[in-house]
Design a protein around this motif. Structure first.
Motif, PDB file in Angstrom:
ATOM      1  N   ARG A 192      27.467  36.042  47.616  1.00  0.00           N
ATOM      2  CA  ARG A 192      28.149  34.757  47.574  1.00  0.00           C
ATOM      3  C   ARG A 192      27.962  34.048  46.229  1.00  0.00           C
ATOM      4  NH1 ARG A 192      26.883  32.738  53.839  1.00  0.00           N
ATOM      5  NH2 ARG A 192      28.123  34.399  54.789  1.00  0.00           N
TER       6      ARG A 192
ATOM      7  N   HIS B 272      29.772  38.743  52.092  1.00  0.00           N
ATOM      8  CA  HIS B 272      28.395  39.109  52.463  1.00  0.00           C
ATOM      9  C   HIS B 272      27.421  38.131  51.810  1.00  0.00           C
ATOM     10  CE1 HIS B 272      24.644  41.386  52.676  1.00  0.00           C
ATOM     11  NE2 HIS B 272      25.209  42.127  53.625  1.00  0.00           N
ATOM     12  N   LYS B 273      26.387  37.759  52.558  1.00  0.00           N
ATOM     13  CA  LYS B 273      25.449  36.727  52.086  1.00  0.00           C
ATOM     14  C   LYS B 273      24.794  37.069  50.753  1.00  0.00           C
ATOM     15  CE  LYS B 273      21.699  38.584  54.948  1.00  0.00           C
ATOM     16  NZ  LYS B 273      20.731  38.283  56.040  1.00  0.00           N
ATOM     17  N   ASP B 274      24.671  38.365  50.433  1.00  0.00           N
ATOM     18  CA  ASP B 274      24.031  38.758  49.173  1.00  0.00           C
ATOM     19  C   ASP B 274      24.974  38.683  47.979  1.00  0.00           C
ATOM     20  OD1 ASP B 274      21.701  39.263  50.569  1.00  0.00           O
ATOM     21  OD2 ASP B 274      22.088  41.419  50.773  1.00  0.00           O
TER      22      ASP B 274
ATOM     23  N   CYS C   6      35.613  35.795  54.294  1.00  0.00           N
ATOM     24  CA  CYS C   6      34.161  35.986  54.397  1.00  0.00           C
ATOM     25  C   CYS C   6      33.628  36.817  53.245  1.00  0.00           C
ATOM     26  CB  CYS C   6      33.779  36.622  55.730  1.00  0.00           C
ATOM     27  SG  CYS C   6      34.351  38.304  55.974  1.00  0.00           S
TER      28      CYS C   6
ATOM     29  N   ILE D 233      27.825  38.324  59.598  1.00  0.00           N
ATOM     30  CA  ILE D 233      27.896  36.938  59.146  1.00  0.00           C
ATOM     31  C   ILE D 233      27.809  36.007  60.341  1.00  0.00           C
ATOM     32  CG2 ILE D 233      29.347  35.224  57.991  1.00  0.00           C
ATOM     33  CD1 ILE D 233      30.478  37.526  56.311  1.00  0.00           C
TER      34      ILE D 233
END
Length: 261
Positions: A210, A206-208, A204, A150
């Motif tokens: 969100r 993971h971008k996949d 946090c 991230i």
């Protein structure tokens, strides 16, 4: 009068700090964990009429300062203690207090960063169908791998060791969610846990994964568990959009926190 504190001062010092347990969570936590004789930690107090009116903590090379009256403490005396041969001093604390050391001729402060300081003292209803897990030592590598992926996170060689120490000393805990392949996709941690409060860090996802509410669910679960043991959960933030999310969970701003690093 300012002097170094010892265990003989413990009861009156803690009574003073407990009047504001959220703002003082770092000082309280370090005293409870390491006392007054650790080689890497020192404490000083200002006394008036036998009562403690201000406290300065040195933890390794960093300082945290607190007093109740921003207009009535010995700025020169504490600045002299922090003097570091013109090297930048690492200092943090409630903004209106530590900002009084700015431009003082005896010290040079590090780079300034101001954040909001928020606290939550009320449990929230948790609606989660996912299995929330409490991390152990064996989960640390996977947690750090997520953080490293991230952009907003800065992981170092010390990150693993800090997580390990927090889990072992019970001064911090990490909750996480996994996907169906066993990969950690979202985490939230506490740090500086003490008898009164704890600080939320390491939020946090993971971008996949969100925009699914995973971090909010983890935070709610963690907050509820911490508040079963303590008075408050706290956090810093400087992003107003993040602040809106935290306030929906139950956090309220209680001031500004300034760090010089």
């Amino acid at each position: 009068m300012i002097r170094e504190l010892t265990e003989k001062d413990h009861s009156i010092v803690m009574e003073f700090l407990f009047q504001n347990p959220s703002i003082n969570l770092f000082i309280i936590g370090d005293i409870e964990a390491f006392g007054y004789h650790a080689t890497f930690q020192k404490l000083w107090g200002e006394f008036k009429n036998g009562e403690v009116t201000a406290v300065l903590l040195k933890y390794f090379e960093s300082y945290i300062f607190y007093c109740q009256d921003k207009d009535n403490f010995d700025v020169n005396g504490f600045a002299t203690i922090m003097y570091s041969n013109n090297k930048p001093v690492t200092l943090s604390g409630k903004a209106e207090l530590v900002e009084r050391f700015e431009n003082h001729p005896n010290i040079t402060l590090g780079k300034k960063r101001v954040t909001y300081f928020a606290q939550c003292g009320t449990k929230r209803e948790l609606q989660a169908t996912e299995t929330i897990k409490n991390a152990t030592i064996v989960d640390i590598d996977r947690i750090v791998a997520l953080q490293h992926s991230i952009d907003e996170f800065s992981t170092t060689d010390e990150t693993k060791e800090m997580l390990k120490k927090a889990i072992e000393s019970k001064t911090g805990r990490t909750y996480f969610l996994e996907n169906d392949r066993g990969n950690i996709i979202s985490t939230v941690s506490t740090t500086a846990e003490n008898s009164q409060s704890a600080m939320i860090v390491g939020v946090c996802t993971h971008k996949d994964y969100r925009n699914n509410g995973y971090a909010s669910k983890l935070m709610t679960a963690l907050i509820n568990d911490v508040l079963a043991e303590k008075q408050y959960v706290c956090l810093f933030y400087d992003n107003p959009e993040a602040g809106k999310i935290y306030k929906k969970i139950g956090f309220e701003d209680i001031g500004l926190w300034t760090m010089y690093r």
